[in-house]
Design a protein around this motif. Sequence first.
Motif, PDB file in Angstrom:
ATOM      1  N   GLN A  47       0.802  -1.073  -0.143  1.00  0.00           N
ATOM      2  CA  GLN A  47       0.007   0.117   0.129  1.00  0.00           C
ATOM      3  C   GLN A  47       0.998   1.268   0.100  1.00  0.00           C
ATOM      4  O   GLN A  47       1.668   1.342   0.781  1.00  0.00           O
ATOM      5  N   LYS A 200     -11.282   2.162   2.147  1.00  0.00           N
ATOM      6  CA  LYS A 200     -10.672   1.694   1.096  1.00  0.00           C
ATOM      7  C   LYS A 200     -11.716   1.842   0.116  1.00  0.00           C
ATOM      8  O   LYS A 200     -12.638   0.899  -0.006  1.00  0.00           O
ATOM      9  N   GLN A 203     -12.486  -1.376  -5.505  1.00  0.00           N
ATOM     10  CA  GLN A 203     -11.903  -1.357  -6.975  1.00  0.00           C
ATOM     11  C   GLN A 203     -12.785  -1.112  -8.061  1.00  0.00           C
ATOM     12  O   GLN A 203     -12.504  -0.738  -9.326  1.00  0.00           O
ATOM     13  N   GLU A 236      -8.215   0.679  -3.988  1.00  0.00           N
ATOM     14  CA  GLU A 236      -7.701  -0.509  -3.964  1.00  0.00           C
ATOM     15  C   GLU A 236      -8.035  -1.055  -5.546  1.00  0.00           C
ATOM     16  O   GLU A 236      -8.832  -0.454  -6.279  1.00  0.00           O
ATOM     17  N   GLN A 256      -3.108   1.036  -3.767  1.00  0.00           N
ATOM     18  CA  GLN A 256      -3.058  -0.532  -3.566  1.00  0.00           C
ATOM     19  C   GLN A 256      -3.594  -1.190  -5.163  1.00  0.00           C
ATOM     20  O   GLN A 256      -4.589  -0.967  -5.538  1.00  0.00           O
TER      21      GLN A 256
END
Length: 291
Positions: A47, A200, A203, A236, A256
């Motif tokens: 990360q 987070k 994605q 992410e 990340q």
Amino acid sequence: AAKSAGGGRYQFFSAGLNEQAQERVALEAALRDALKKDLLTLHYQPQLELREGRVVGMEALARWHDDTLGTVAPARFIPVAEQTGLIHELGAWVLREACAQCKRWHQEGYPVTVSVNVSIKQVMQEGFSEMVVGTLLEVGLEPRYLDLELTESMLMEKAAESVALLRMFKSLGVQISIDDFGTGYSSLSYLKNFSVDRIKIDQSFVRDVTVRDDAVGIIKAIVAIGHSMGLQVIAEGVETRDEQEKLLLCKCDQVQGYLHARPMPPVQAAAFLRDAFARAAAASGEDVPPS
Ligand code: C2E
Ligand code: MG
Ligand code: MG
Ligand code: MG
């Protein structure tokens, strides 16, 4: 004829269910065995702080390769572990292994955090916090270097209990991240009550960022809300430079994803850290940490 056809369909349907149930039973038995024989491993994915590219943490991700079943993805075995109660044993193993690995990184000169995914079933079990404290003490890792990742949907499912649970974690001094943020229909009032350190961004939003203009707006809004609450925001699943540039524009703090590294076995993860820290030291004119 109609009756036998109906019966046939019924049989087909129940055979299908049976297959599912059988596969679950087989998976459960194999997983139990794998835990006993210590066949699970952890991979680690970096990360990075986005502005300067420093590595700030590593996420531990469980891996299982079975001789008969082949490689079984966490998306398959984690739900089985949750349904069967094996998640407690699995989770305790992951926590210990990840904390011990993090401690070794520190001893090698890489002061990163380690992120451990935990399931709500696991954290709500009696004695979970004692187990965390015990593991940290035994391993000799300061609590602030452990980050527990809980998914937004898990937290929202148990919203009322989660508020108290997260406060208790805070009192231990560990970090808390909300995983898969944006997919769990958080109400903002709850977000305010959740004592967390980081969100987070899932994605799926990152994937959209270069193709849909509104995705940028959504991420900007999430980042702004996060920052207004004093939270860090990490994206992410970042795969391309293009995505990363958009995330920088959105004022995202960390990234990340495959762009920087896939989840790696410990030896490669250590090599990644060595390179990253050597580069950072060279850039700032410091001594290169010992390898
Ligand atoms: P997660 O915590 O949201 O982890 C991110 C997933 O995205 C990981 O999948 C990771 O390998 C993958 N990923 C990372 N970067 C990229 C990228 O750039 N592109 C794409 N397409 N994918 C990327 P993985 O390892 O298969 O894990 C899936 C999920 O299983 C995790 O999602 C987490 O919820 C769960 N999981 C994994 N290990 C554990 C564990 O030890 N305990 C628990 N409770 N859950 C775990
Ligand atoms: Mg995670
Ligand atoms: Mg996630
Ligand atoms: Mg997930």
